[in-house]
Design a protein around this motif. Structure first.
Motif, PDB file in Angstrom:
ATOM      1  N   MET A 196      40.544  44.853  49.298  1.00 52.40           N
ATOM      2  CA  MET A 196      41.605  43.885  48.993  1.00 52.40           C
ATOM      3  C   MET A 196      42.013  43.142  50.261  1.00 52.40           C
ATOM      4  O   MET A 196      42.998  43.484  50.915  1.00 52.40           O
ATOM      5  CB  MET A 196      42.800  44.623  48.399  1.00 52.40           C
ATOM      6  CG  MET A 196      42.453  45.410  47.142  1.00 52.40           C
ATOM      7  SD  MET A 196      42.227  44.344  45.721  1.00 52.40           S
ATOM      8  CE  MET A 196      43.934  43.967  45.390  1.00 52.40           C
ATOM      9  N   ALA A 206      42.709  39.867  50.320  1.00 52.81           N
ATOM     10  CA  ALA A 206      43.523  38.678  50.026  1.00 52.81           C
ATOM     11  C   ALA A 206      44.956  38.849  50.523  1.00 52.81           C
ATOM     12  O   ALA A 206      45.492  39.953  50.524  1.00 52.81           O
ATOM     13  CB  ALA A 206      43.539  38.418  48.524  1.00 52.81           C
ATOM     14  N   PHE A 211      44.447  45.894  53.162  1.00 52.85           N
ATOM     15  CA  PHE A 211      44.707  45.337  54.488  1.00 52.85           C
ATOM     16  C   PHE A 211      46.206  45.360  54.721  1.00 52.85           C
ATOM     17  O   PHE A 211      46.986  45.356  53.776  1.00 52.85           O
ATOM     18  CB  PHE A 211      44.205  43.894  54.584  1.00 52.85           C
ATOM     19  CG  PHE A 211      42.758  43.825  54.964  1.00 52.85           C
ATOM     20  CD1 PHE A 211      41.776  44.158  54.048  1.00 52.85           C
ATOM     21  CD2 PHE A 211      42.374  43.446  56.249  1.00 52.85           C
ATOM     22  CE1 PHE A 211      40.433  44.117  54.395  1.00 52.85           C
ATOM     23  CE2 PHE A 211      41.036  43.403  56.608  1.00 52.85           C
ATOM     24  CZ  PHE A 211      40.068  43.736  55.684  1.00 52.85           C
ATOM     25  N   LYS A 248      52.130  52.759  54.132  1.00 54.96           N
ATOM     26  CA  LYS A 248      51.515  51.892  53.114  1.00 54.96           C
ATOM     27  C   LYS A 248      50.297  52.566  52.474  1.00 54.96           C
ATOM     28  O   LYS A 248      50.068  52.452  51.269  1.00 54.96           O
ATOM     29  CB  LYS A 248      51.100  50.577  53.777  1.00 54.96           C
ATOM     30  CG  LYS A 248      50.949  49.435  52.834  1.00 54.96           C
ATOM     31  CD  LYS A 248      50.935  48.104  53.546  1.00 54.96           C
ATOM     32  CE  LYS A 248      52.306  47.620  53.950  1.00 54.96           C
ATOM     33  NZ  LYS A 248      52.311  46.303  54.558  1.00 54.96           N
TER      34      LYS A 248
HETATM   35  O1  C5P Z   1      52.353  45.176  51.259  1.00 59.10           O
HETATM   36  P1  C5P Z   1      51.451  44.267  51.975  1.00 59.10           P
HETATM   37  O2  C5P Z   1      51.468  42.851  51.442  1.00 59.10           O
HETATM   38  O3  C5P Z   1      51.553  44.312  53.460  1.00 59.10           O
HETATM   39  O4  C5P Z   1      50.017  44.871  51.658  1.00 59.10           O
HETATM   40  C1  C5P Z   1      48.864  44.204  51.947  1.00 59.10           C
HETATM   41  C2  C5P Z   1      47.756  44.715  51.088  1.00 59.10           C
HETATM   42  O5  C5P Z   1      48.176  44.731  49.717  1.00 59.10           O
HETATM   43  C3  C5P Z   1      46.552  43.813  51.103  1.00 59.10           C
HETATM   44  O6  C5P Z   1      45.399  44.617  50.902  1.00 59.10           O
HETATM   45  C4  C5P Z   1      46.797  42.879  49.925  1.00 59.10           C
HETATM   46  O7  C5P Z   1      45.578  42.378  49.423  1.00 59.10           O
HETATM   47  C5  C5P Z   1      47.499  43.775  48.945  1.00 59.10           C
HETATM   48  N1  C5P Z   1      48.520  43.101  48.119  1.00 59.10           N
HETATM   49  C6  C5P Z   1      48.350  43.000  46.761  1.00 59.10           C
HETATM   50  N2  C5P Z   1      49.288  42.426  45.965  1.00 59.10           N
HETATM   51  C7  C5P Z   1      50.424  41.941  46.482  1.00 59.10           C
HETATM   52  C8  C5P Z   1      50.639  42.051  47.873  1.00 59.10           C
HETATM   53  C9  C5P Z   1      49.667  42.629  48.657  1.00 59.10           C
HETATM   54  O8  C5P Z   1      47.303  43.449  46.271  1.00 59.10           O
HETATM   55  N3  C5P Z   1      51.326  41.372  45.695  1.00 59.10           N
END
Ligand code: C5P
Length: 405
Positions: free
Chosen positions: A275, A277, A328, A342
């Motif tokens: 992930m 993105a 990430f 996390k």
């Molecule tokens: O919580 P944070 O945004 O820092 O976490 C980052 C990770 O969570 C990344 O791998 C990102 O692709 C994923 N993410 C997600 N959905 C969201 C926010 C972040 O899958 N709404």
């Protein structure tokens, strides 16, 4: 595809009229990402000048052993050791005979005999020279020695008639090298489905405006390419506008909601999900269906934002024991502490942490420095490197965790 990237190819041009085709061959190799060192026999320089190849390859051409090259008295050994793949194209009856006998009486034959890397020959000669039993005997010997022969084609010869002996097309030669590399590169992810998300999502405010972020998508695309090169079937769900890598299935999306739907569609079949993105954490509560006009009497505009679904955390909850989930984390402070939390909170198997307060790395740069956090293991910082190299390192760590050879 893509296997020649950064490979060191030494191209030996010998004295056949087909030598002019080696100029195009050099171009194609460079276009495929290879670094090309040209070595020419004296006879080859009668057909095409070294300057042509020097200009195309951006490297001095090796033509003789005894003109001292500054700082390198044993140039043929340096070139031999530098070589990942040696390619003799066109290969004359003479060079085939010399290679079969192990003769080393000029720069080309001496460098070839000093080369331990795989060797290819693409013969080109008159059909009677090719059919001559001595030539055929030499070719047989070369095959027995492990040299790969790119057979000449049937076709129109410079002599004005047709026959066997025509140099294989440059594109065919490049494809033969690619195929060889593909077969000889370890592919620990062969048979695995890899799902990658990439890019910053865009959350519409009205038909022409959106809330976005600075993510370029480069890291996700690098992961998709690296997974493909390690043999995986790759699906890339992307909100970025970068060139789609070859042999990768692209699912374009725009918003976090679209990304979530796409991820949920592909997650069940995915062995490894990466992930990368930068999913927006908030989106405008409602998308205005027309372009918001600026009112002359107001100097502010209130945007009411609501949380988007945390896609990664959602996957962490539904993940099967045989699935690997990597996230990430871009942090500006207390990197490791925040990321460790996390890792657990999101149910991921590994998190790649980026310190985005460091302006030399991150979002739009081509290089990156990351720390890998795994469950039940010490964090591991990877050296600063290109995103392509980092992607490969990350995937090799994933393979390690999954005990994939
Ligand atoms: O919580 P944070 O945004 O820092 O976490 C980052 C990770 O969570 C990344 O791998 C990102 O692709 C994923 N993410 C997600 N959905 C969201 C926010 C972040 O899958 N709404």
């Amino acid at each position: 595809m893509g296997m020649l990237k950064d490979k060191h190819v030494t191209l030996y041009v010998t004295g056949s009229i087909a030598a002019y085709k080696s100029a195009l061959l050099t171009r194609l190799l460079i276009k495929a990402g290879a670094q090309v060192q040209v070595v020419m026999t004296a006879a080859a320089t009668d057909f095409v000048t070294p300057l042509t190849f020097q200009t195309l390859s951006k490297r001095p051409v090796l033509t003789d052993l005894f003109t001292a090259t500054e700082g390198d008295p044993i140039k043929h050994i340096t070139v031999a050791d530098w070589t990942d793949i040696a390619l003799v194209a066109p290969a004359t009856a003479n060079i085939l005979a010399k290679m079969a006998q192990g003769l080393a009486d000029d720069a080309a034959s001496s460098t070839l005999i000093a080369t331990a890397a795989p060797k290819f020959v693409a013969p080109a000669m008159n059909k009677n020279m090719w059919a001559n039993p001595a030539t055929q005997r030499n070719v047989q010997q070369l095959r027995a020695d492990g040299v790969l022969v790119i057979d000449p084609a049937e076709g129109f010869l410079a002599e004005g008639y047709s026959g066997s002996g025509r140099l294989a097309e440059p594109a065919t030669i490049v494809a033969a090298l690619e195929a060889y590399l593909q077969d000889h590169t370890p592919q620990p992810l062969r048979g695995k489905q890899v799902l990658v998300t990439a890019g910053g999502t865009r959350e519409a405010i009205d038909p022409v405006r959106y809330v976005g972020n600075k993510s370029s998508g480069k890291m996700g695309y690098a992961l998709a390419r690296a997974a493909r090169d390690l043999g995986a079937e790759v699906t890339l769900i992307s909100s970025a506008s970068l060139t789609t890598p070859h042999n990768v299935d692209l699912v374009p999306v725009v918003s976090a909601a679209e990304m979530e739907t796409a991820v949920n569609t592909y997650f069940g079949a995915s062995d490894i999900t990466l992930m990368a993105a930068a999913v927006a954490d908030f989106r405008p509560e409602a998308i205005v269906d027309h372009k918001i006009k600026k009112q002359d009497d107001t100097s502010t505009l209130d945007l009411h934002l609501v949380r988007t679904p945390d896609i990664l955390a959602g996957l962490g909850k539904q993940k099967r024991a045989d699935q690997f989930l990597l996230g990430f984390a871009a942090e500006t402070n207390d990197l490791l502490q925040n990321v460790q939390k996390k890792l657990v909170a999101k149910g991921a198997d590994m998190i790649v942490a980026n310190d985005v307060s460091d302006t030399a790395i991150g979002f739009n740069s081509d290089a990156n420095r990351v720390t890998l956090l795994k469950r039940d293991a010490e964090p591991e910082q990877l050296a600063m490197a290109s995103k392509d190299e980092i992607a490969r390192e990350i995937l090799l760590r994933v393979c390690q965790q999954l005990h994939l050879a």
